[in-house]
Design a protein around this motif. Sequence first.
Motif, mmCIF file in Angstrom:
data_model
loop_
_atom_site.group_PDB
_atom_site.id
_atom_site.type_symbol
_atom_site.label_atom_id
_atom_site.label_comp_id
_atom_site.label_asym_id
_atom_site.label_seq_id
_atom_site.Cartn_x
_atom_site.Cartn_y
_atom_site.Cartn_z
ATOM 1 N N ASP A 161 0.976 -1.287 -0.090
ATOM 2 C CA ASP A 161 0.046 -0.022 -0.115
ATOM 3 C C ASP A 161 0.805 1.272 -0.049
ATOM 4 O O ASP A 161 0.631 2.499 -0.783
ATOM 5 C CB ASP A 161 -0.882 -0.128 1.381
ATOM 6 C CG ASP A 161 -2.104 -0.884 1.018
ATOM 7 O OD1 ASP A 161 -2.391 -1.324 -0.079
ATOM 8 O OD2 ASP A 161 -2.466 -1.329 2.088
ATOM 9 N N VAL A 162 1.945 1.159 0.789
ATOM 10 C CA VAL A 162 2.933 2.458 0.860
ATOM 11 C C VAL A 162 3.480 2.771 -0.264
ATOM 12 O O VAL A 162 3.767 3.773 -1.001
ATOM 13 C CB VAL A 162 3.897 2.363 2.052
ATOM 14 C CG1 VAL A 162 4.914 3.465 1.988
ATOM 15 C CG2 VAL A 162 3.149 2.304 3.255
ATOM 16 N N VAL A 163 4.265 1.631 -0.977
ATOM 17 C CA VAL A 163 4.990 1.519 -2.315
ATOM 18 C C VAL A 163 4.097 2.269 -3.318
ATOM 19 O O VAL A 163 4.250 3.043 -4.358
ATOM 20 C CB VAL A 163 5.619 0.374 -2.650
ATOM 21 C CG1 VAL A 163 6.214 0.573 -4.152
ATOM 22 C CG2 VAL A 163 6.841 0.108 -1.882
ATOM 23 N N THR A 164 2.662 1.591 -3.752
ATOM 24 C CA THR A 164 2.115 2.104 -4.459
ATOM 25 C C THR A 164 1.445 3.302 -4.428
ATOM 26 O O THR A 164 1.208 4.208 -5.376
ATOM 27 C CB THR A 164 0.922 1.060 -5.071
ATOM 28 O OG1 THR A 164 0.181 0.776 -3.724
ATOM 29 C CG2 THR A 164 1.400 -0.129 -5.417
ATOM 30 N N GLY A 165 1.326 3.717 -3.191
ATOM 31 C CA GLY A 165 1.055 5.219 -2.876
ATOM 32 C C GLY A 165 2.070 6.035 -3.255
ATOM 33 O O GLY A 165 1.683 7.129 -3.711
ATOM 34 N N LEU A 166 3.116 5.797 -2.863
ATOM 35 C CA LEU A 166 4.321 6.672 -3.449
ATOM 36 C C LEU A 166 4.176 6.903 -4.941
ATOM 37 O O LEU A 166 4.723 7.804 -5.376
ATOM 38 C CB LEU A 166 5.529 6.344 -2.702
ATOM 39 C CG LEU A 166 5.827 6.361 -1.305
ATOM 40 C CD1 LEU A 166 7.009 5.387 -0.920
ATOM 41 C CD2 LEU A 166 5.791 7.471 -0.819
ATOM 42 N N TRP A 167 4.310 5.722 -5.456
ATOM 43 C CA TRP A 167 4.203 5.903 -6.967
ATOM 44 C C TRP A 167 3.097 6.702 -7.535
ATOM 45 O O TRP A 167 3.350 7.397 -8.699
ATOM 46 C CB TRP A 167 4.012 4.464 -7.803
ATOM 47 C CG TRP A 167 5.022 3.550 -7.727
ATOM 48 C CD1 TRP A 167 6.335 3.785 -7.557
ATOM 49 C CD2 TRP A 167 5.192 2.122 -7.496
ATOM 50 N NE1 TRP A 167 7.383 2.767 -7.444
ATOM 51 C CE2 TRP A 167 6.541 1.573 -7.522
ATOM 52 C CE3 TRP A 167 4.100 1.387 -7.665
ATOM 53 C CZ2 TRP A 167 7.035 0.334 -7.438
ATOM 54 C CZ3 TRP A 167 4.407 -0.082 -7.850
ATOM 55 C CH2 TRP A 167 5.848 -0.553 -7.426
ATOM 56 N N ASP A 168 1.935 7.119 -6.862
ATOM 57 C CA ASP A 168 0.955 8.010 -7.022
ATOM 58 C C ASP A 168 1.220 9.435 -6.662
ATOM 59 O O ASP A 168 0.294 9.924 -6.532
ATOM 60 C CB ASP A 168 -0.272 7.410 -6.652
ATOM 61 C CG ASP A 168 -1.011 6.341 -7.639
ATOM 62 O OD1 ASP A 168 -0.500 5.963 -8.728
ATOM 63 O OD2 ASP A 168 -1.736 5.534 -7.050
ATOM 64 N N SER A 169 2.321 9.610 -6.320
ATOM 65 C CA SER A 169 2.735 10.937 -5.496
ATOM 66 C C SER A 169 2.483 12.106 -6.499
ATOM 67 O O SER A 169 1.908 13.109 -5.881
ATOM 68 C CB SER A 169 4.230 11.112 -5.162
ATOM 69 O OG SER A 169 4.354 10.340 -4.115
ATOM 70 N N PHE A 170 2.668 11.921 -7.857
ATOM 71 C CA PHE A 170 2.376 12.881 -8.671
ATOM 72 C C PHE A 170 1.479 12.440 -9.822
ATOM 73 O O PHE A 170 1.293 11.501 -10.050
ATOM 74 C CB PHE A 170 3.719 13.189 -9.401
ATOM 75 C CG PHE A 170 4.570 14.150 -8.662
ATOM 76 C CD1 PHE A 170 4.597 15.486 -8.526
ATOM 77 C CD2 PHE A 170 5.824 13.330 -7.985
ATOM 78 C CE1 PHE A 170 5.567 16.122 -7.681
ATOM 79 C CE2 PHE A 170 6.603 14.152 -7.313
ATOM 80 C CZ PHE A 170 6.555 15.445 -6.994
ATOM 81 N N LYS A 201 6.069 4.112 8.552
ATOM 82 C CA LYS A 201 5.787 5.126 8.792
ATOM 83 C C LYS A 201 6.537 6.161 7.809
ATOM 84 O O LYS A 201 7.791 6.131 7.961
ATOM 85 C CB LYS A 201 6.227 5.891 10.040
ATOM 86 C CG LYS A 201 5.733 7.446 10.267
ATOM 87 C CD LYS A 201 6.164 7.897 11.748
ATOM 88 C CE LYS A 201 5.701 9.169 12.279
ATOM 89 N NZ LYS A 201 6.167 9.572 13.451
ATOM 90 N N VAL A 202 6.060 6.505 6.741
ATOM 91 C CA VAL A 202 6.399 6.882 5.639
ATOM 92 C C VAL A 202 5.614 8.438 5.035
ATOM 93 O O VAL A 202 4.404 8.481 4.911
ATOM 94 C CB VAL A 202 6.363 6.420 4.316
ATOM 95 C CG1 VAL A 202 7.194 6.762 3.180
ATOM 96 C CG2 VAL A 202 7.187 4.922 4.786
#
Length: 441
Positions: A161-170, A201-202
């Motif tokens: 969930d965190v990694v895919t959320g980071l990929w969606d940062s922009f 925690k990211v």
Amino acid sequence: MAQRQLKLGAFMRPISIHTGAWRYPGAWPDANFNFGHIKQLIQKLEAGKFDAFFMADHLAVLNMPVNALKRSHTVTSFEPFTLLSALSAVTERIGLIATGSTTFDEPYHVARRFASLDHLSGGRAGWNIVTTSNPDAALNFGLDDHMEHAERYKRAREFYDVVTGLWDSFADDAFVRDVESGLFFDPAKMHVLDHQGKYLKVRGPLNIARPVQGWPVIVQAGASEDGKQLAAETAEAVFTGGGSLADGQKLYADIKGRMEKIGRDPEHLKILPGAFVVVGDSVDEAREKRALLDSRVHYDSAIASLSVVLGTDASGFDPDGQLPDIPETNASKSGRQRMVDLARRDKLTVRQLAQRVGGYGGLSFVGTAKTIADQMEEWLVGRGSDGFNIMFPFLPAGLDDFVDKVVPELQKRGIFRKEYEGPTLRENLGLPRPKNRFFEA
């Protein structure tokens, strides 16, 4: 309805999984750590229209006695991102899949590396999610003990969930690069994740644009109950251990059924069991190649390989007796159970089982191009798989045999491509580009 098409990955770390591969006549003994050889192999795979080059990774030297380890060609290998980044520059279409551990890495690192590889390759990256089964890996990361199996999978789910959320940062159109106004990106199209969970925690955002594919293709291996559920929820390709066709059909129905229950389209996940393939001009010739290959496995190596798979030291077992009861361990559960089932089904002694594992004890296709294509087509049509993750017996000849002989036979039957469908791994696997969860398209 269009005929179903095989998807083919190539398992390339170790270059061959067979312990005796480096000793086979004409093989490259240093293939696992020779960039020139690996470059030649991936270009041959791309000429054969393979979907992906899959580089598994180990975060520790294999946990086996040194008398066995000294016979292993897997003791050294390239770090996957360094290698795949280099290979992206000498290929154009083949996918580049690497392992990233959810137990011994941080989400920000994983997200950044895979996003970079996806941009460098023009949209060909894939992330093989692993929880890392080797308990010795913990000792290389400041820990005394390996995280418990079920706990590792809970962390993996949050990690995804965190990694895919980071990929969606922009947003995809966040970078306007307006020279006249001096505006490089639109801040309204940047999302700060600010994740705070049980394990992680990211803050974010990721300091790289959204990947070409939206997200690199999500790949998983393993078939434990925890693994199957994680695959149903997150994976787009699953590399499974191979058994019988009936076993494959059961696992296929299980994972795809779990997807339907949670509202995922089963066609958006490709199940690719590992298949060890030995090609001959006759079935007898192929069997002779396999026998010669297996003869190159030393018993010290074989019994150590069995110990790794079982998660239990097998060196004290009676070599000519039956496999004793094997306790549950914190290592791979699905791998252990496959070996226990194989020993019981075929009534193998410990020595015989070790020889199978020390060579390769999983799904094997040994025969001519036609008989191998027959078996692959049976698995595809019978919904035992969507294709295979091919393991080659020795390099380079074993790979050349498959590309030059088996691939044309599959193409003639209309069940494997003659040209790539597109420039990205998602297009070639028939997978949709994921929507950005924070920004409307």
